[in-house]
Write a protein that holds these residues in place. Structure first.
Motif, PDB file in Angstrom:
ATOM      1  N   UNK A  28       0.825  -1.200   0.000  1.00 16.66           N
ATOM      2  CA  UNK A  28       0.000   0.000   0.000  1.00 16.66           C
ATOM      3  C   UNK A  28       0.873   1.270   0.000  1.00 16.66           C
ATOM      4  N   UNK A  29       1.976   1.219   0.721  1.00 11.99           N
ATOM      5  CA  UNK A  29       2.843   2.391   0.771  1.00 11.99           C
ATOM      6  C   UNK A  29       3.556   2.638  -0.551  1.00 11.99           C
ATOM      7  N   UNK A  30       3.936   1.550  -1.227  1.00  9.82           N
ATOM      8  CA  UNK A  30       4.553   1.730  -2.545  1.00  9.82           C
ATOM      9  C   UNK A  30       3.558   2.371  -3.508  1.00  9.82           C
ATOM     10  N   UNK A  55       1.220   4.378  -2.642  1.00 13.73           N
ATOM     11  CA  UNK A  55       1.185   5.783  -2.234  1.00 13.73           C
ATOM     12  C   UNK A  55       2.370   6.554  -2.787  1.00 13.73           C
ATOM     13  N   UNK A  56       3.526   5.920  -2.767  1.00 12.12           N
ATOM     14  CA  UNK A  56       4.741   6.550  -3.272  1.00 12.12           C
ATOM     15  C   UNK A  56       4.611   6.874  -4.757  1.00 12.12           C
ATOM     16  N   UNK A  57       4.094   5.919  -5.521  1.00 13.87           N
ATOM     17  CA  UNK A  57       3.899   6.146  -6.955  1.00 13.87           C
ATOM     18  C   UNK A  57       2.930   7.305  -7.179  1.00 13.87           C
ATOM     19  N   UNK A  58       1.907   7.377  -6.317  1.00 11.95           N
ATOM     20  CA  UNK A  58       0.932   8.461  -6.465  1.00 11.95           C
ATOM     21  C   UNK A  58       1.577   9.798  -6.141  1.00 11.95           C
ATOM     22  N   UNK A  59       2.381   9.799  -5.070  1.00  9.43           N
ATOM     23  CA  UNK A  59       3.049  11.032  -4.646  1.00  9.43           C
ATOM     24  C   UNK A  59       3.911  11.587  -5.770  1.00  9.43           C
ATOM     25  N   UNK A  60       4.594  10.717  -6.503  1.00 12.19           N
ATOM     26  CA  UNK A  60       5.471  11.175  -7.566  1.00 12.19           C
ATOM     27  C   UNK A  60       4.746  11.288  -8.901  1.00 12.19           C
ATOM     28  N   UNK A 109       2.921   9.227 -10.781  1.00 14.40           N
ATOM     29  CA  UNK A 109       3.058   8.193 -11.798  1.00 14.40           C
ATOM     30  C   UNK A 109       1.744   8.043 -12.560  1.00 14.40           C
TER      31      UNK A 109
END
Lengths: 276, 274
Positions: free
Chosen positions: B160-162, B164-169, B171
């Motif tokens: 789930x955090x990965x 989130x990370x993709x969303x933050x950047x 993608x």
């Protein structure tokens, strides 16, 4: 995502706070109020810790600042200092777990944000090498996450956060799973990076000692619903080390923050009892 | 483990264990063949009831041109069914992952297709489709479901955090799919393919048998059926032997593929001592 704050050029005046929370609350789908209302200003270049017991909504607050979750009510403004180049992202997030892609080498993990932004591969290589050197991982660029220790994985996560040259670094209990010796070292490294790169850091933790050691300001939060119980300005120079960790001054401030945290928790308990 | 004799310091217990894992099945195989041969010889069982191992081996060599041609036919059908199942299963799972509506509308029918015994559908398919196509469709029907369900499970198991990370950047959907979801689902997909490999062989065999004497088939299953009618039991055994060998090889190939793709990073490919 629609309600989440997105930094824009209009925020680019260098005087306002980096992060501004106004009456921010979060209510879960079940109806429980998890957080707030919270009002908080964080200055540019400031190192602020959110300190509170588990489940007080401090992580939720961080996720909302990052735009990973939307507030139920209230307003969050995030300002950035400068116009951004390609592959530069104003906000970086470091999770409690290293959150690395197990199928990719350390180099590729760190390069991810740049690849997502279609940065040229020569520049990616240069910037990744640079940031890996900063976190002492140059020799391990080609290793896979499973081959590294917990501390090194966390450094990789930190490197990935730094590679986009963020103005704001959000950290969600990043070192909670590390042993104490590793944590002390990585704390010092983090402080050095913060001084050097002049970022705003918001650091969520449940450790009194860590929060006092790292921050310029400690924000103590109450248990659910998380509200700000007290704020402490930590009296210490930006440059800190073993000497500060062993000083009576540090111990005294830890004691003070600890007391505030305990009374915040008790206060919440007694109101809960009164309601019952 | 504890039954292993304590050997000298230089002999590692791990390699001794690996040796046992290879040696024991071979010992069992040899013992079974010897027992089979003895039973046939001592009871003087006629070859049209139970041929001995030597007769089966010589039949295999004698009939090799016929059997090998049939083997190729069956393998080709299996491969076509497998590829169709792999592509279809993965593609359908990706579509389901992108659109909940599509998943809700179609998934029940994928289950229906899976739970209806293929042996019961095969005769129908043979009526409506040309035989070659029908055989491939059978192989596909049996094999695609494990690919679909495993891929779906894999795509839904992304950290789930990965995500989130993709969303933050920022993608894109495509980047998230290619760089996050597919690699994260890869171990599950490979697990599905490993099951599908064996199943597509089963599907091909079932369809060939259903086509039986009516068809112009020439696959191994057809040979088995034909030999049965003609009481050519040694050839039946030889064909059966080839068929299970094919199944084992397919399994090993897919296990090797899985190992090669996952060995650097996935838990399933790591030794127990790691």
């Amino acid at each position: 995502m629609a309600t989440s704050p997105r930094p824009s050029a209009a925020d680019a005046d260098a005087t306002g706070p980096a992060i501004e929370l106004r009456g921010v609350t979060k209510t879960y789908r079940t109806g429980t109020l998890a957080l707030g209302p919270v009002d908080l200003d964080i200055d540019r270049g400031e190192f602020v810790s959110l300190l509170g017991p588990s489940g007080c909504g401090k992580s939720t607050a961080l996720r909302m600042i990052a735009g990973l979750a939307a507030p139920s009510s209230g307003r969050i403004e995030v300002g950035t200092a400068s116009p951004r180049g390609r592959g530069e992202h104003p906000i970086s997030f470091v999770f409690q777990e290293p959150t690395l892609m197990p199928w990719a080498s350390i180099r590729h993990n760190v390069a991810l944000p740049l690849k997502l932004a279609h940065v040229a591969s020569a520049e990616i290589a240069r910037r990744v090498d640079d940031v890996l050197a900063r976190v002492d991982l140059s020799e391990f660029a080609e290793a896979f996450p499973r081959e590294l220790s917990g501390g090194m994985k966390m450094r990789t996560s930190l490197a990935r956060a730094l590679v986009t040259r963020p103005d704001i670094l959000l950290m969600d209990e990043p070192f909670a799973a590390l042993d104490e010796i590793t944590r002390f070292r990585i704390n010092d490294d983090l402080l050095e990076l913060w001084r050097e790169l002049q970022m705003t850091v918001v650091f969520v933790t449940h450790s009194v000692f860590e929060s006092v050691y790292l921050s310029q300001r400690v924000v103590v939060m109450t248990p659910r619903p998380g509200r700000i119980a007290a704020t402490f300005d930590i009296d210490a120079p930006k440059e800190r080390g073993e000497e500060f960790r062993l000083s009576a001054d540090y111990a005294a401030q830890c004691r003070e923050v600890s007391r505030a945290l305990a009374s915040a928790s008790e206060g919440a308990l007694s109101t809960r009892e009164a309601q019952a | 483990m504890s039954a292993l004799p304590a050997s000298r310091d230089d002999a590692s217990p791990l390699s001794a264990r690996a040796g046992l894992r290879v040696a024991l099945p071979i010992v069992v195989l040899i013992a079974a063949i010897v027992a089979w041969d003895l039973v046939v010889r001592l009871n003087q069982i006629p070859p049209y009831v139970l041929p001995g191992p030597l007769l089966v081996a010589s039949t295999l060599i004698q009939d090799w041109p016929v059997l090998f041609g049939s083997l190729l036919t069956t393998l080709w059908t299996t491969l076509e069914g497998f590829v169709a199942a792999a592509v279809g299963g993965i593609a359908l799972a990706l579509l389901f992952n992108q659109s909940r509506l599509l998943e809700y509308s179609l998934f029940p029918y994928a289950v229906v297709l899976q739970v209806t015994p293929v042996i019961a559908i095969a005769p129908l398919l043979l009526i409506y489709l040309p035989q070659e196509t029908a055989v491939i469709v059978c192989a596909w029907i049996v094999a695609f479901f494990p690919v679909l369900s495993n891929t779906t499970l894999g795509l839904n198991s992304v950290d789930r955090n990965l995500t989130g990370l993709f969303r933050l950047y920022g993608a894109s959907r495509w980047q998230t799919l290619l760089r996050l979801k597919l690699p994260a689902a890869l171990p599950y997909i490979l697990g599905g393919l490993r099951i599908a490999g064996g199943l597509s062989l089963i599907g091909a065999v079932v369809a060939e048998i259903a086509a039986g004497s009516a068809g112009a088939g020439s696959g191994l299953a057809y040979r088995i059926a034909e030999s049965g009618y003609r009481l050519n039991i040694p050839r039946m055994f030889a064909a059966l032997l080839l068929l299970s060998t094919a199944g084992i090889v397919i399994y090993l190939l897919l296990a090797l593929l899985s190992h090669l793709l996952l060995r650097r990073w996935h838990e399933s490919a790591l030794g127990k001592d790691n």
